[in-house]
Write a protein that holds these residues in place. Structure first.
Motif, PDB file in Angstrom:
ATOM      1  N   LYS A 255      17.484  66.367 136.237  1.00  0.00           N
ATOM      2  CA  LYS A 255      17.894  64.997 135.921  1.00  0.00           C
ATOM      3  C   LYS A 255      18.267  64.881 134.452  1.00  0.00           C
ATOM      4  CE  LYS A 255      16.570  60.139 136.158  1.00  0.00           C
ATOM      5  NZ  LYS A 255      15.552  59.140 136.560  1.00  0.00           N
ATOM      6  N   LEU A 256      17.543  65.594 133.577  1.00  0.00           N
ATOM      7  CA  LEU A 256      17.849  65.563 132.145  1.00  0.00           C
ATOM      8  C   LEU A 256      18.584  66.818 131.702  1.00  0.00           C
ATOM      9  CD1 LEU A 256      16.899  63.764 129.467  1.00  0.00           C
ATOM     10  CD2 LEU A 256      15.780  65.944 128.991  1.00  0.00           C
ATOM     11  N   LEU A 257      18.105  67.983 132.158  1.00  0.00           N
ATOM     12  CA  LEU A 257      18.690  69.258 131.723  1.00  0.00           C
ATOM     13  C   LEU A 257      19.922  69.570 132.572  1.00  0.00           C
ATOM     14  CD1 LEU A 257      18.717  71.778 130.023  1.00  0.00           C
ATOM     15  CD2 LEU A 257      16.950  72.760 131.487  1.00  0.00           C
ATOM     16  N   SER A 258      21.023  68.907 132.257  1.00  0.00           N
ATOM     17  CA  SER A 258      22.268  69.068 133.011  1.00  0.00           C
ATOM     18  C   SER A 258      23.384  68.342 132.277  1.00  0.00           C
ATOM     19  CB  SER A 258      22.124  68.492 134.427  1.00  0.00           C
ATOM     20  OG  SER A 258      21.840  67.103 134.371  1.00  0.00           O
ATOM     21  N   LEU A 259      24.584  68.606 132.713  1.00  0.00           N
ATOM     22  CA  LEU A 259      25.755  67.917 132.169  1.00  0.00           C
ATOM     23  C   LEU A 259      25.644  66.416 132.391  1.00  0.00           C
ATOM     24  CD1 LEU A 259      28.711  68.151 131.030  1.00  0.00           C
ATOM     25  CD2 LEU A 259      29.458  68.392 133.398  1.00  0.00           C
ATOM     26  N   SER A 260      25.261  66.027 133.603  1.00  0.00           N
ATOM     27  CA  SER A 260      25.143  64.605 133.917  1.00  0.00           C
ATOM     28  C   SER A 260      23.994  63.964 133.136  1.00  0.00           C
ATOM     29  CB  SER A 260      24.944  64.406 135.421  1.00  0.00           C
ATOM     30  OG  SER A 260      23.833  65.154 135.889  1.00  0.00           O
ATOM     31  N   GLY A 261      22.908  64.734 132.898  1.00  0.00           N
ATOM     32  CA  GLY A 261      21.784  64.201 132.137  1.00  0.00           C
ATOM     33  C   GLY A 261      22.162  63.889 130.701  1.00  0.00           C
ATOM     34  N   LEU A 262      22.891  64.805 130.049  1.00  0.00           N
ATOM     35  CA  LEU A 262      23.329  64.574 128.673  1.00  0.00           C
ATOM     36  C   LEU A 262      24.344  63.437 128.617  1.00  0.00           C
ATOM     37  CD1 LEU A 262      23.338  65.313 125.704  1.00  0.00           C
ATOM     38  CD2 LEU A 262      24.977  67.137 126.204  1.00  0.00           C
ATOM     39  N   GLN A 282      28.512  66.115 117.586  1.00  0.00           N
ATOM     40  CA  GLN A 282      27.168  65.664 117.941  1.00  0.00           C
ATOM     41  C   GLN A 282      26.103  66.472 117.203  1.00  0.00           C
ATOM     42  OE1 GLN A 282      26.534  62.939 119.850  1.00  0.00           O
ATOM     43  NE2 GLN A 282      28.763  62.707 119.789  1.00  0.00           N
ATOM     44  N   ILE A 283      26.338  67.772 117.074  1.00  0.00           N
ATOM     45  CA  ILE A 283      25.382  68.629 116.368  1.00  0.00           C
ATOM     46  C   ILE A 283      25.317  68.241 114.893  1.00  0.00           C
ATOM     47  CG2 ILE A 283      24.940  70.998 115.604  1.00  0.00           C
ATOM     48  CD1 ILE A 283      26.089  71.950 118.287  1.00  0.00           C
ATOM     49  N   THR A 284      26.480  67.958 114.308  1.00  0.00           N
ATOM     50  CA  THR A 284      26.532  67.580 112.890  1.00  0.00           C
ATOM     51  C   THR A 284      25.867  66.228 112.651  1.00  0.00           C
ATOM     52  OG1 THR A 284      28.592  68.823 112.573  1.00  0.00           O
ATOM     53  CG2 THR A 284      28.059  67.141 110.929  1.00  0.00           C
ATOM     54  N   LEU A 285      26.172  65.251 113.502  1.00  0.00           N
ATOM     55  CA  LEU A 285      25.616  63.904 113.335  1.00  0.00           C
ATOM     56  C   LEU A 285      24.125  63.864 113.639  1.00  0.00           C
ATOM     57  CD1 LEU A 285      28.467  61.754 114.955  1.00  0.00           C
ATOM     58  CD2 LEU A 285      27.953  62.017 112.517  1.00  0.00           C
ATOM     59  N   SER A 286      23.709  64.672 114.632  1.00  0.00           N
ATOM     60  CA  SER A 286      22.290  64.734 115.032  1.00  0.00           C
ATOM     61  C   SER A 286      21.689  63.346 115.220  1.00  0.00           C
ATOM     62  CB  SER A 286      21.470  65.523 113.996  1.00  0.00           C
ATOM     63  OG  SER A 286      21.877  66.863 113.963  1.00  0.00           O
ATOM     64  N   SER A 287      22.322  62.559 116.057  1.00  0.00           N
ATOM     65  CA  SER A 287      21.821  61.216 116.341  1.00  0.00           C
ATOM     66  C   SER A 287      20.464  61.306 117.034  1.00  0.00           C
ATOM     67  CB  SER A 287      22.806  60.478 117.249  1.00  0.00           C
ATOM     68  OG  SER A 287      22.845  61.085 118.529  1.00  0.00           O
ATOM     69  N   PRO A 288      19.659  60.242 116.956  1.00  0.00           N
ATOM     70  CA  PRO A 288      18.360  60.251 117.648  1.00  0.00           C
ATOM     71  C   PRO A 288      18.501  60.522 119.145  1.00  0.00           C
ATOM     72  CG  PRO A 288      18.486  58.406 116.122  1.00  0.00           C
ATOM     73  CD  PRO A 288      19.853  59.011 116.164  1.00  0.00           C
ATOM     74  N   GLN A 289      19.572  60.008 119.747  1.00  0.00           N
ATOM     75  CA  GLN A 289      19.773  60.230 121.181  1.00  0.00           C
ATOM     76  C   GLN A 289      20.020  61.716 121.472  1.00  0.00           C
ATOM     77  OE1 GLN A 289      21.382  58.021 119.338  1.00  0.00           O
ATOM     78  NE2 GLN A 289      21.063  55.975 120.227  1.00  0.00           N
ATOM     79  N   PHE A 290      20.865  62.341 120.647  1.00  0.00           N
ATOM     80  CA  PHE A 290      21.210  63.743 120.868  1.00  0.00           C
ATOM     81  C   PHE A 290      20.017  64.656 120.595  1.00  0.00           C
ATOM     82  CE2 PHE A 290      23.080  67.808 119.331  1.00  0.00           C
ATOM     83  CZ  PHE A 290      23.672  68.205 120.517  1.00  0.00           C
ATOM     84  N   THR A 291      19.351  64.464 119.461  1.00  0.00           N
ATOM     85  CA  THR A 291      18.205  65.318 119.142  1.00  0.00           C
ATOM     86  C   THR A 291      17.057  65.080 120.118  1.00  0.00           C
ATOM     87  OG1 THR A 291      17.448  63.674 117.512  1.00  0.00           O
ATOM     88  CG2 THR A 291      18.771  65.517 116.697  1.00  0.00           C
ATOM     89  N   GLY A 292      16.933  63.838 120.598  1.00  0.00           N
ATOM     90  CA  GLY A 292      15.911  63.554 121.606  1.00  0.00           C
ATOM     91  C   GLY A 292      16.186  64.302 122.894  1.00  0.00           C
ATOM     92  N   TRP A 293      17.474  64.339 123.278  1.00  0.00           N
ATOM     93  CA  TRP A 293      17.836  65.098 124.485  1.00  0.00           C
ATOM     94  C   TRP A 293      17.551  66.584 124.286  1.00  0.00           C
ATOM     95  CZ3 TRP A 293      21.116  69.179 125.447  1.00  0.00           C
ATOM     96  CH2 TRP A 293      21.313  69.495 126.792  1.00  0.00           C
ATOM     97  N   LEU A 294      17.911  67.120 123.110  1.00  0.00           N
ATOM     98  CA  LEU A 294      17.665  68.537 122.839  1.00  0.00           C
ATOM     99  C   LEU A 294      16.180  68.871 122.957  1.00  0.00           C
ATOM    100  CD1 LEU A 294      19.982  69.418 119.791  1.00  0.00           C
ATOM    101  CD2 LEU A 294      20.076  70.426 122.078  1.00  0.00           C
ATOM    102  N   ASP A 295      15.334  68.029 122.377  1.00  0.00           N
ATOM    103  CA  ASP A 295      13.894  68.292 122.414  1.00  0.00           C
ATOM    104  C   ASP A 295      13.362  68.274 123.847  1.00  0.00           C
ATOM    105  OD1 ASP A 295      13.778  68.547 119.668  1.00  0.00           O
ATOM    106  OD2 ASP A 295      13.220  66.454 119.321  1.00  0.00           O
ATOM    107  N   GLU A 296      13.757  67.261 124.611  1.00  0.00           N
ATOM    108  CA  GLU A 296      13.268  67.141 125.988  1.00  0.00           C
ATOM    109  C   GLU A 296      13.857  68.231 126.881  1.00  0.00           C
ATOM    110  OE1 GLU A 296      10.998  65.152 127.453  1.00  0.00           O
ATOM    111  OE2 GLU A 296      10.472  64.502 125.427  1.00  0.00           O
ATOM    112  N   ALA A 297      15.144  68.528 126.700  1.00  0.00           N
ATOM    113  CA  ALA A 297      15.786  69.573 127.502  1.00  0.00           C
ATOM    114  C   ALA A 297      15.191  70.938 127.181  1.00  0.00           C
ATOM    115  CB  ALA A 297      17.289  69.574 127.250  1.00  0.00           C
TER     116      ALA A 297
END
Length: 395
Positions: A255-262, A282-297
């Motif tokens: 549900k989270l670790l996927s293309l649709s999840g991101l 997205q990597i450069t900006l490192s928004s809270p949403q993106f980094t949050g997804w990275l941590d959870e994924a």
């Protein structure tokens, strides 16, 4: 391993010799005998048959160990081909390839529906379209079709991929055989990717590995002792369907670790996630949403790696996706250090996890390899859902 009678033995030995030549590129009969354990006279007879069928060619001579010239054999690339088709969310991707999986023709188009009858008609159209590119001198081994859902029609509804519920109790192979007379092989997308990797990717140097494919869901194609592991009902590797506790609720890992999840987390179209520039931003900006997804994924990825390593003890886990490699490397970086497992050895030949090159053709390429895999390994043909019980080369 030899067949139960003369004809079975012939078919098995044909495939063993052909696969040895295909993987070696160039090889002498003496070396083939050494690698396969077959007698010299058997090698002579088999290679003669493969040359006469147009699948092998003699490509010059080299000096042998004792100074005697030895004839070199190679696969005659143009004379064997197959088609691979990937059916995914709204997209059909197809490739006509030669024996080394070089592209001879390709197709990519939108699908207006996942309705089974419509999909069957579209697959038949694409096969017929690509077949016009096959010459009279080429041997066509069939079509592999990879789908992003469970193959077993008796699976519970909640395990089916979103949108694929209407495929339950639908026999794709039987319906396709009404329109297409050549062999058809059906497989799930992750296993198709693993077979493709085994043929011509990072998996070519491994006998035991898991290919973790991240798409709209996540699945693991398993290669055990050089052979695809399918499970009792042909759905082994559906690791994205493992349940995961999240904020007091239970959800599937994918549900989270996927293309649709991101896509849901970033509130952007899935198509944007396939663009390298967008991911780099997205990597450069490192928004809270993106980094949050990275941590959870990453937590989910660590869990998956731990399961696969302790259950299968693979030489490596290969991660592949249509997502840009920069994202996969960032995800793996967040998953470090990997959890301790029976594979956490100091004298490893390969990394515990490897990232496959990004490609929109990963699954279609793997699907195209399935007819070749079945032909080169006739003892395994019954592993695949197919319209034919004997590969055309070995009939």
């Amino acid at each position: 391993m030899r067949g139960t009678n003369h004809e079975d033995t012939r078919r098995f030995n044909l495939a063993a010799v052909f696969e040895t030549v295909r993987k070696s590129g160039s090889i002498s009969r003496v070396e083939i005998a050494s690698r396969t354990g077959l007698r010299n006279q058997t090698i002579t007879n088999i290679t003669r048959e493969l040359i006469e069928s147009g699948l092998l060619i003699e490509a010059g001579k080299i000096k042998g160990k004792r100074g005697q010239p030895q004839t070199i054999l190679e696969v005659n690339n143009p004379n064997a081909c197959s088609i691979g088709i990937q059916i995914d969310k709204g997209i059909m991707t197809a490739r006509l390839v030669d024996i080394q999986l070089n592209t001879l023709a390709s197709y990519r188009g939108e699908m207006m529906s996942l309705e089974p009858a419509y999909i069957v008609d579209e697959i038949a159209k694409v096969i017929n379209q690509l077949s016009t590119r096959i010459t009279e001198t080429q041997t066509f081994w069939g079509t592999g079709v990879a789908v992003a859902t469970l193959i077993n029609n008796e699976a519970p509804d909640d395990l089916l991929s979103p949108g694929w519920g209407i495929w339950k109790n639908f026999n794709l192979i039987a319906e396709l055989s009404k329109q297409i007379s050549t062999p058809i092989y059906l497989e799930n997308d992750a296993t198709a990717a693993a077979i493709g990797s085994r043929f011509s990717g990072l998996g070519n140097m491994l006998n035991n590995f898991a290919y973790l494919y991240i798409g709209n869901g996540i699945g693991a194609g398993l290669i055990v002792n050089g052979q695809p592991y399918k499970g009792a009902w042909n759905n082994a590797g559906e690791i994205g369907r493992i349940q995961w506790p999240n904020k007091g609720e239970i959800e599937y890992l994918e549900k989270l670790l996927s293309l649709s999840g991101l896509s849901r987390v970033l509130e952007c179209p899935e198509s944007e996630l396939l663009m390298a520039d967008f991911i780099e931003q997205q990597i450069t900006l490192s928004s809270p949403q993106f980094t949050g997804w990275l941590d959870e994924a990453a937590l989910r990825l660590k869990f998956i790696v731990n399961i696969l390593e302790n259950m299968l003890e693979p030489e490596s886990i290969i991660i592949g996706s249509t997502l840009p490699n920069a994202l996969l490397h960032k995800l793996l970086e967040h998953a470090e250090p990997l959890p301790t497992s029976i594979c956490a050895l100091t004298n490893r030949q390969h990394p515990r996890v490897m990232i496959a090159p990004q490609s929109n053709n990963i699954i279609a390429t793997g699907a195209a390899a399935i007819p070749m895999y079945a032909t080169c390994n006739p003892k395994l043909i019954n592993l695949f859902n197919s319209t034919h019980s004997t590969p055309p080369l070995l009939a």
